[in-house]
Design an enzyme around this catalytic site. Structure first.
Site, PDB file in Angstrom:
ATOM      1  N   LYS A 149       0.834  -1.195   0.000  1.00 27.50           N
ATOM      2  CA  LYS A 149       0.000   0.000   0.000  1.00 27.50           C
ATOM      3  C   LYS A 149       0.873   1.252   0.000  1.00 27.50           C
ATOM      4  O   LYS A 149       1.961   1.261   0.595  1.00 27.50           O
ATOM      5  CB  LYS A 149      -0.891  -0.053   1.249  1.00 27.50           C
ATOM      6  CG  LYS A 149      -1.997   0.972   1.355  1.00 27.50           C
ATOM      7  CD  LYS A 149      -2.839   0.672   2.592  1.00 27.50           C
ATOM      8  CE  LYS A 149      -3.940   1.668   2.846  1.00 27.50           C
ATOM      9  NZ  LYS A 149      -4.730   1.326   4.053  1.00 27.50           N
ATOM     10  N   SER A 191      -9.593   1.363   3.312  1.00 26.46           N
ATOM     11  CA  SER A 191      -8.743   2.188   2.483  1.00 26.46           C
ATOM     12  C   SER A 191      -7.692   1.389   1.702  1.00 26.46           C
ATOM     13  O   SER A 191      -7.061   1.932   0.797  1.00 26.46           O
ATOM     14  CB  SER A 191      -8.022   3.221   3.377  1.00 26.46           C
ATOM     15  OG  SER A 191      -7.117   2.592   4.281  1.00 26.46           O
ATOM     16  N   THR A 215      -6.916   0.788  10.391  1.00 24.77           N
ATOM     17  CA  THR A 215      -7.204   1.518  11.622  1.00 24.77           C
ATOM     18  C   THR A 215      -8.575   1.112  12.147  1.00 24.77           C
ATOM     19  O   THR A 215      -8.752   0.858  13.322  1.00 24.77           O
ATOM     20  CB  THR A 215      -7.148   3.036  11.385  1.00 24.77           C
ATOM     21  OG1 THR A 215      -5.893   3.372  10.784  1.00 24.77           O
ATOM     22  CG2 THR A 215      -7.327   3.808  12.681  1.00 24.77           C
ATOM     23  N   GLY A 239     -11.261  -1.209   9.861  1.00 20.34           N
ATOM     24  CA  GLY A 239     -11.919  -1.805   8.706  1.00 20.34           C
ATOM     25  C   GLY A 239     -11.146  -1.820   7.411  1.00 20.34           C
ATOM     26  O   GLY A 239     -11.609  -2.396   6.426  1.00 20.34           O
ATOM     27  N   SER A 240      -9.951  -1.242   7.354  1.00 20.07           N
ATOM     28  CA  SER A 240      -9.294  -1.020   6.069  1.00 20.07           C
ATOM     29  C   SER A 240      -8.544  -2.208   5.485  1.00 20.07           C
ATOM     30  O   SER A 240      -8.091  -2.146   4.349  1.00 20.07           O
ATOM     31  CB  SER A 240      -8.350   0.185   6.164  1.00 20.07           C
ATOM     32  OG  SER A 240      -9.079   1.370   6.311  1.00 20.07           O
TER      33      SER A 240
END
Length: 553
Positions: A111, A194, A215, A217-218
């Protein structure tokens, strides 16, 4: 004459049959890159069927097909100009009978908030032009661990800009640098965020595995919507050093992969203490080899609690009832027959307090200002001059055409963080302690203890990640199903990606207490091996390039 013709014909048929056999034998040496696992690729590399250079070339070609052309998924922000050289070095070592580790010669995407050394020639920007050209002091600790294990960085995955922490209306998968990332399972579909690009790239074989961050759900949400296994580790299991932060109390780095085995392999590499991240010094020693926890019958006798309340309210207006139906069916037709003891419901007694609490918002605001300022101060160079949070806010104001989607200029989350004081503020300390009490003491831990449970389960959509986020506890999500073809699709404001939509995948989450990753992996693997749900659906976008198109060319 007829006999001679027949003899020639039979000879020709024999030659054709031989060619078909040769082709079949050749193709069997080349795993389908759409579904290839680390084990598949290592097997081919070790037998010399193909090289790491071949792999990088093939993955680059697949990225070229779909990233900015064709369906234009915008899943990769940039590719690594040093990848082929790194692949050649891996091949040269292998020829000498040497390998660095479990990922030797294996391509991977990280990422775009994970720092990689400047020598590679890639940026680390969290999707923002404000950090384009910034010079990091070196690899993030997890990047260094991946590199030391032999991994080859293909590039940086797109993401929701600043990991979805800038404004209240940022779109999943949108960033100034990357544009709008889209699902490969439905045209203009929402692949969640994200870690959007990490999910998309892995789902269609632009990379065998990827790194995401979470943080709240990402990792879980994009894994869930991209038909993947995702592991959100306990905060403090994997280092966050030189990972662009949101919250020191909630940020964690984990794998997104096609299989539990691949995810376990990656987690085994990146887990462990790091003096540069004090949170990691509290983890148990030694670090487990998570690949030894791939137990096919782990669900037999396991006590599993069902978190009904964390998604029941969301199901009423947040996502399709079909997900809940499939979840219920899986309990009856898979988990119970495999020998799991189901406690249903096993709800968190304080779930209403968690849902209505504002503590997480407070904690993240304080943590972000502290963390991002510290990260920016550690950079060697920032050409844009955005050297602190205030500078980032001003950069966004000065460059709205670069930094915001059409029709939106919201950065309320940044502004709220800028208005905080410091981490000694009683408001912050009170909120953090309350979160730990809600998520840990009276939440997940109390529920596990009350019902004597190995883990909790829930659909991966909805509020499932919330309690674990504020607790800093782990989740493993595995594929559960695909939304049906009759799923209604409605347009969304500002042209946001579509959800729900037909064929979008959804997952099943296993939730546990701190540092329970090994047990969660056992349970997830047992479920995966009994169902192979991932194989029951396919994306509408699948790149065509395969190893056979590259090897020998």
């Amino acid at each position: 004459m007829a006999g001679k013709f027949c003899s020639i014909l039979l000879a020709a048929v024999a030659v054709l049959s031989h060619c078909e056999l040769l082709n079949a034998a050749q193709s069997s040496k080349f795993p389908d890159l759409f579904s290839a696992t680390i084990e598949d690729l290592q097997d081919g590399l070790s037998h010399g069927y193909f090289t790491s250079v071949d792999l990088v070339k093939a993955y680059f070609a697949r990225i070229e097909e779909v990233n900015l052309q064709g369906p234009a998924l915008h899943a990769v922000i940039e590719t690594n100009p040093s990848a082929l050289a790194a692949a050649q070095q891996a091949d040269d070592l292998r020829k000498k009978g040497k390998t660095q580790g479990s990922l030797h010669g294996i391509p991977i995407i990280v990422k775009d908030n994970v720092a990689t050394r400047v020598e590679d020639g890639m940026n680390t920007t969290a999707g923002s032009y404000a950090l384009l050209g910034s010079v990091v002091p070196g690899d993030a600790t997890i990047a260094m661990k991946l590199r030391d294990a032999g991994a080859i960085f293909l590039g940086k995955a797109s993401l929701s800009e600043w990991a979805n922490y800038r404004g209240n209306y940022d779109a999943n998968g949108w960033s100034g640098r990357g544009g709008q990332a889209l699902s490969a399972f439905y045209p203009q579909g929402d692949a969640c965020g994200s870690s959007t690009g990490s999910g998309i790239t892995t789902s269609i074989g632009l990379t065998p595995v990827a790194i995401g961050t979470e943080t709240d759900g990402s990792i879980v949400c994009p894994s869930n919507r991209n038909n993947l296994v995702g592991i959100k580790p306990t905060v403090g299991l994997t280092s966050r050093h030189l990972v662009i932060p949101i919250s020191q109390n909630q940020d964690t780095v984990g794998p997104m992969a096609k299989t539990v085995a691949d995810a376990a392999t990656i987690l085994s590499v990146i887990a462990g203490p790091d003096p540069q991240d004090s949170f990691t010094l509290a983890q148990p020693s030694p670090v487990p080899d998570y690949t030894k926890h791939l137990l096919k019958h782990a669900l037999k006798g396991a006590r599993i609690g069902v978190l009904r309340r964390v998604y029941a309210d969301a199901a009423a207006g947040g996502y399709p009832d079909y997900i809940v139906q499939e979840f219920n069916k899986t309990i009856e037709t898979v988990l119970k027959p495999l020998g799991a003891v189901i406690v249903d419901p096993a709800d968190l007694a304080d779930i209403d307090e968690i849902v209505n609490s504002n503590n997480e918002t407070i904690v993240l605001s304080y943590d972000f200002k502290y963390g991002v300022n510290e990260y920016l101060a550690g950079l060697k160079e920032i050409p844009t001059g955005a050297t602190n949070l205030s500078g980032l806010i001003q950069f966004n104001i000065d460059h709205p055409d670069l930094e915001f989607p059409p029709g939106r200029t919201d950065q309320e989350t940044f502004l709220a963080a800028e208005n905080t004081t410091n981490l000694n503020d009683p408001v912050y300390i009170t909120a953090l302690n309350a979160d730990h009490d809600l998520g840990r003491t009276r939440g997940i831990d109390a529920t596990l203890q009350k019902y004597n449970l190995d883990a909790l389960i829930a659909p991966s959509e909805g509020f499932t990640t919330g309690p674990s986020a504020i607790a800093g506890y782990p989740i493993v999500t595995v594929p559960l199903g695909f939304l049906p073809q009759n799923t209604s699709v409605t347009s969304r404001p500002y042209g946001l990606p579509l959800y729900p939509a037909p064929n979008i995948p959804f997952g099943l989450s296993f939730v546990g207490t701190k540092f329970s990753e090994a047990r969660l992996i056992e349970l997830a693997y047992s479920y995966e091996q009994a169902t192979h749900t991932q194989l029951q659906g396919k994306p509408y976008v699948i790149p065509k390039t395969q190893l056979a198109d590259v090897v020998g060319s």
